[in-house]
Design an enzyme around this catalytic site. Structure first.
Site, short mmCIF file in Angstrom:
data_model
loop_
_atom_site.label_atom_id
_atom_site.label_comp_id
_atom_site.label_asym_id
_atom_site.label_seq_id
_atom_site.Cartn_x
_atom_site.Cartn_y
_atom_site.Cartn_z
N ARG A 78 55.88 46.67 33.24
CA ARG A 78 55.88 45.36 32.59
C ARG A 78 56.16 45.56 31.11
NH1 ARG A 78 51.37 42.02 30.10
NH2 ARG A 78 52.46 40.09 29.60
N HIS A 122 56.25 37.85 23.93
CA HIS A 122 54.95 38.49 23.69
C HIS A 122 54.69 38.45 22.19
CE1 HIS A 122 51.94 41.48 25.52
NE2 HIS A 122 51.54 41.26 24.30
N GLU A 167 50.09 35.24 27.07
CA GLU A 167 48.92 34.77 26.35
C GLU A 167 49.23 33.71 25.28
OE1 GLU A 167 46.53 37.95 24.88
OE2 GLU A 167 46.38 38.88 26.84
N ASN A 299 45.44 38.64 32.19
CA ASN A 299 45.07 39.79 31.35
C ASN A 299 43.55 39.78 31.19
OD1 ASN A 299 47.76 40.23 31.08
ND2 ASN A 299 47.92 39.60 28.95
N TYR A 301 40.09 42.09 29.86
CA TYR A 301 39.52 43.26 29.17
C TYR A 301 38.01 43.28 29.24
CZ TYR A 301 44.18 44.15 27.53
OH TYR A 301 45.52 44.42 27.49
N GLU A 360 47.36 42.95 32.57
CA GLU A 360 46.84 43.86 31.55
C GLU A 360 45.37 44.15 31.81
OE1 GLU A 360 47.37 42.70 27.47
OE2 GLU A 360 49.41 42.00 27.85
C1 GCO Z 1 46.64 41.06 24.48
C2 GCO Z 1 47.99 41.50 24.29
C3 GCO Z 1 48.19 42.98 24.07
C4 GCO Z 1 47.07 43.70 23.34
C5 GCO Z 1 46.02 44.19 24.30
C6 GCO Z 1 44.87 44.86 23.55
O1 GCO Z 1 46.27 40.86 25.63
O2 GCO Z 1 45.99 40.83 23.49
O3 GCO Z 1 48.74 41.13 25.44
O4 GCO Z 1 49.36 42.97 23.30
O5 GCO Z 1 47.58 44.82 22.66
O6 GCO Z 1 45.48 43.13 24.99
O7 GCO Z 1 44.35 43.97 22.62
#
Ligand code: GCO
Length: 459
Positions: A78, A122, A167, A299, A301, A360
């Site tokens: 990707r 992006h 995003e 995405n 985290y 992500e």
């Molecule tokens: C995001 C972006 C990425 C970042 C990653 C870490 O999700 O913020 O897509 O470009 O680098 O998430 O912050």
């Protein structure tokens, strides 16, 4: 899920990057200036004055990076395309050398039997459009349609998966409300205009992608958050609703045909937005934005644990893990793999997308090579292991999860943190541009090879 931890045989394992974060060659071969070039060249915006001018030099080193992907056994890669490389002025004249770069990249990927997953946007907007008002003006959405047309006409025969935006919440709120990302605006009304024009751009691009890439799948990538209240206090619960609304529902609801959530409309007016801010939504816009999609990229985290900053609100911190590198990355993002399962399950059952990808997922740890040249990033290995395990529960719940992309293939330019935060499964020495597989890359290769949850890295 089949027994012994295996994933479906057609489950797609990939890795993700983004143009501004890895390509470099910021002003090469006819590329126009982007708003991130301008932002990173503005003193004080990026830690240690870092810029994406060179980054991972992926523009020149993509053949070697494709070899790395092949070595890891990736089924897909990707990446995002740079609008200013294709249309240096944002619209009008196409830069053939920009198209040629992405042709070379895509042909190299196909040659290596790796599926290209392209994201058109992006965060890096041509500066020429920023100068005209950027996402705060409707014409930028129309320029995006021109960009989608130009690049998909050229690559639509070879790219079989297209995402319009990455995003939009970050582009709108980080870039126009909090001002910590390009273009650095802090204005709630401009941020709301930007949020609508970003979604409109998405909707205008979908039919063009379908026309130029009739056999491809089309979607969008959202960072719909997993919001939890830090306690059961009314204040915290409402804070979680607000966060979930602004960062998640404000974008996913219109994309899935539900229009803008009215609780968020009330929230933003209470925060100072003009009562008539929704006048920017013209007849037909919501229908355009809700063009049917083949997939949604999520995405993920960490979770957003909400504590209202209200007097007298004494929330009990619940389940907060103790501060340790095992539980918190160097960006202080909590490892909370359950949140991935909860979020994917919620999206699947609330919105019934045809297909979901985790586009992500990763963690920032800066540990580098030791004396024997190995990168023992054990906390990142643990992060990936826990999130692979979480996806097994998600699949067992019947969620149409079709693939997963580790963020990121390479250590890269982490926006306002510059190169001080490293998300790569591959270490990049930014002095020499040498790449070194980290233990997390070896672990991920083992997951891919066995198509299953594994506990050990492959030596
Ligand atoms: C995001 C972006 C990425 C970042 C990653 C870490 O999700 O913020 O897509 O470009 O680098 O998430 O912050």
């Amino acid at each position: 899920m089949s027994e012994n931890n295996h994933f479906p045989k057609d489950f797609i394992w990939g890795a993700a990057t983004a143009a501004y974060q890895i390509e470099g060659a910021w002003n090469e071969d006819g590329k126009g200036e982007s708003n991130w070039d301008r932002f990173s060249h503005t003193p004080g915006k990026i830690l240690e004055g870092h810029t994406g001018d060179v980054a991972c030099d992926h523009y020149h080193r993509y053949p070697e990076d494709i070899e790395l992907m092949k070595h890891l056994g990736l089924a897909a890669y990707r990446f995002s395309t740079s609008w200013a490389r294709i249309l240096p002025e944002g619209r009008g004249k196409v830069n053939q050398k920009g198209l040629d770069f992405y042709s070379r990249l895509v042909d190299g990927l196909l040659e290596a039997d790796i599926m290209p997953f392209a994201t058109l946007y992006h965060w890096d907007l041509p500066q020429a459009l920023e100068d005209e008002g950027g996402w705060t003006v409707r014409s930028t959405a129309e320029a995006f349609a021109e960009y989608a047309e130009a690049i998909s006409k050229h690559l639509g025969d070879r790219i079989k998966s297209w995402a319009t935006l990455n995003e939009p919440a970050c582009s709108a709120w980080l870039g126009h409300l909090l001002g910590i990302d390009a273009p650095g605006i802090k204005d709630i009304n401009k941020a709301l205009l930007a949020s609508h024009h970003l979604l409109l751009a998405h909707g205008l691009a979908v039919p063009l992608l379908r026309k130029n890439a009739p056999k491809a799948e089309v979607g969008i990538v959202l960072n719909t958050s997993w919001a939890e209240a830090a306690s059961n206090s009314r204040a915290d619960l409402d804070d979680a609703r607000k966060g979930d609304g602004l960062w998640g529902r404000w974008f996913i609801d219109p994309v899935f045909g539900r229009g803008y959530p009215q609780d968020v409309v009330r929230d933003v007016i209470a925060q100072g937005a003009k009562p008539d801010f929704m006048d920017c939504v013209k007849p037909g816009d919501l229908a355009t934005i809700s063009a049917p999609l083949d997939f949604i990229g999520i995405n993920y985290y960490t979770r957003n644990l909400h504590r209202a900053a209200e007097e007298g609100n004494e929330p009990q911190e619940r389940f907060r893990a103790e501060k340790s590198p095992e539980n918190f990355s160097e960006l202080e993002w909590e490892k909370y793999a359950d949140g991935l399962h909860f979020l994917l399950t919620r999206v699947a059952f609330e919105y019934q997308p045809r297909k979901i990808y985790v586009t992500e997922n990763g963690a920032s740890y800066s540990i580098g090579p030791d004396e024997d040249g190995r990168v023992h990033d054990k906390y990142r290995v643990s992060y990936y292991r826990d999130h692979v395990a979480a996806m097994q529960r998600t699949l067992a719940a019947g969620v149409p999860l079709a693939g997963y992309f580790a963020w990121s293939l390479l250590d890269n330019f982490e926006w306002r943190s510059g190169y001080t935060q490293r998300f790569g499964i591959v270490w990049v020495d930014f002095e020499t541009q040498e790449r070194t597989l980290k233990d997390s890359a070896l672990y991920y290769r083992n997951v891919i090879k066995k198509n299953a949850l594994v506990e050990e890295i492959e030596q």
